[in-house]
Design a protein around this motif. Structure first.
Motif, mmCIF file in Angstrom:
data_model
loop_
_atom_site.group_PDB
_atom_site.id
_atom_site.type_symbol
_atom_site.label_atom_id
_atom_site.label_comp_id
_atom_site.label_asym_id
_atom_site.label_seq_id
_atom_site.Cartn_x
_atom_site.Cartn_y
_atom_site.Cartn_z
ATOM 1 N N LYS A 1 0.837 -1.191 0.000
ATOM 2 C CA LYS A 1 0.000 0.000 0.000
ATOM 3 C C LYS A 1 0.875 1.246 0.000
ATOM 4 O O LYS A 1 1.903 1.291 0.679
ATOM 5 N N ALA A 2 0.433 2.248 -0.727
ATOM 6 C CA ALA A 2 1.016 3.578 -0.657
ATOM 7 C C ALA A 2 0.012 4.424 0.116
ATOM 8 O O ALA A 2 -1.138 4.566 -0.312
ATOM 9 N N MET A 3 0.439 4.962 1.263
ATOM 10 C CA MET A 3 -0.483 5.693 2.130
ATOM 11 C C MET A 3 0.060 7.068 2.492
ATOM 12 O O MET A 3 1.255 7.222 2.737
ATOM 13 N N LEU A 4 -0.842 8.026 2.529
ATOM 14 C CA LEU A 4 -0.535 9.356 3.031
ATOM 15 C C LEU A 4 -1.496 9.589 4.180
ATOM 16 O O LEU A 4 -2.716 9.644 3.968
ATOM 17 N N ASN A 5 -0.951 9.658 5.381
ATOM 18 C CA ASN A 5 -1.757 9.686 6.598
ATOM 19 C C ASN A 5 -2.644 8.439 6.606
ATOM 20 O O ASN A 5 -2.130 7.343 6.552
ATOM 21 N N ASP A 6 -3.957 8.588 6.613
ATOM 22 C CA ASP A 6 -4.850 7.425 6.639
ATOM 23 C C ASP A 6 -5.462 7.114 5.275
ATOM 24 O O ASP A 6 -6.352 6.274 5.180
ATOM 25 N N THR A 7 -4.999 7.788 4.232
ATOM 26 C CA THR A 7 -5.567 7.609 2.912
ATOM 27 C C THR A 7 -4.718 6.656 2.072
ATOM 28 O O THR A 7 -3.510 6.858 1.930
ATOM 29 N N TYR B 1 3.393 3.362 -14.747
ATOM 30 C CA TYR B 1 3.470 2.991 -13.328
ATOM 31 C C TYR B 1 3.773 4.242 -12.509
ATOM 32 O O TYR B 1 4.514 5.111 -12.951
ATOM 33 N N VAL B 2 3.212 4.324 -11.316
ATOM 34 C CA VAL B 2 3.289 5.542 -10.499
ATOM 35 C C VAL B 2 4.128 5.293 -9.245
ATOM 36 O O VAL B 2 3.926 4.308 -8.531
ATOM 37 N N ALA B 3 5.054 6.208 -8.993
ATOM 38 C CA ALA B 3 5.869 6.185 -7.778
ATOM 39 C C ALA B 3 5.534 7.417 -6.946
ATOM 40 O O ALA B 3 4.994 8.398 -7.458
ATOM 41 N N PHE B 4 5.863 7.343 -5.659
ATOM 42 C CA PHE B 4 5.520 8.421 -4.723
ATOM 43 C C PHE B 4 6.759 8.888 -3.964
ATOM 44 O O PHE B 4 7.659 8.103 -3.682
ATOM 45 N N TRP B 5 6.747 10.157 -3.566
ATOM 46 C CA TRP B 5 7.846 10.749 -2.813
ATOM 47 C C TRP B 5 7.771 10.357 -1.347
ATOM 48 O O TRP B 5 6.839 9.690 -0.906
ATOM 49 N N LYS B 6 8.725 10.759 -0.569
ATOM 50 C CA LYS B 6 8.954 10.279 0.799
ATOM 51 C C LYS B 6 7.810 10.474 1.784
ATOM 52 O O LYS B 6 7.680 9.695 2.709
ATOM 53 N N GLU B 7 6.970 11.487 1.606
ATOM 54 C CA GLU B 7 5.859 11.661 2.550
ATOM 55 C C GLU B 7 4.864 10.517 2.475
ATOM 56 O O GLU B 7 4.106 10.280 3.410
#
Length: 100
Positions: free
Chosen positions: A2-8, A89-95
């Motif tokens: 999972k890729a999560m930001l806070n609870d999302t 394909y999608v990648a996410f930054w450190k947050e």
């Protein structure tokens, strides 16, 4: 994974469907919640992967500019180097926390 930001949850897929490039997990396009990504005007071209598209991650009314990115049409040599076609394909930054 999972890729999560806070609870999302921004993206979710089995680890076997993800691709790891330069320490970043890339999620298949269908596993990413389109409602949390907004196209960004930021332009970047990687010397070996090609042209990159950035996205602003939007959750709970908060916007994090350029915290997600994808190579919509990576160079053929990049696909060969990675060993998989990572187009879109999608990648996410450190947050963004990526975990199983």
């Amino acid at each position: 994974m999972k890729a999560m930001l806070n609870d999302t949850v921004l993206a979710e897929a089995p680890e076997s469907d993800l691709i790891r490039i330069e320490g970043n997990w890339y999620f298949p396009p269908a596993s990413v919640s389109a409602s949390v990504l907004v196209s960004s005007p930021t332009a970047y071209t990687c010397s070996w992967k090609g042209e990159c598209s950035y996205y602003t991650v939007t959750t709970d009314g908060n916007e994090l500019a350029d915290r997600a990115w994808a190579y919509l049409t990576p160079t053929p040599s990049a696909i060969e180097r990675v060993g998989s076609d990572f187009s879109g394909y999608v990648a996410f930054w450190k947050e963004v926390r990526v975990s199983d």
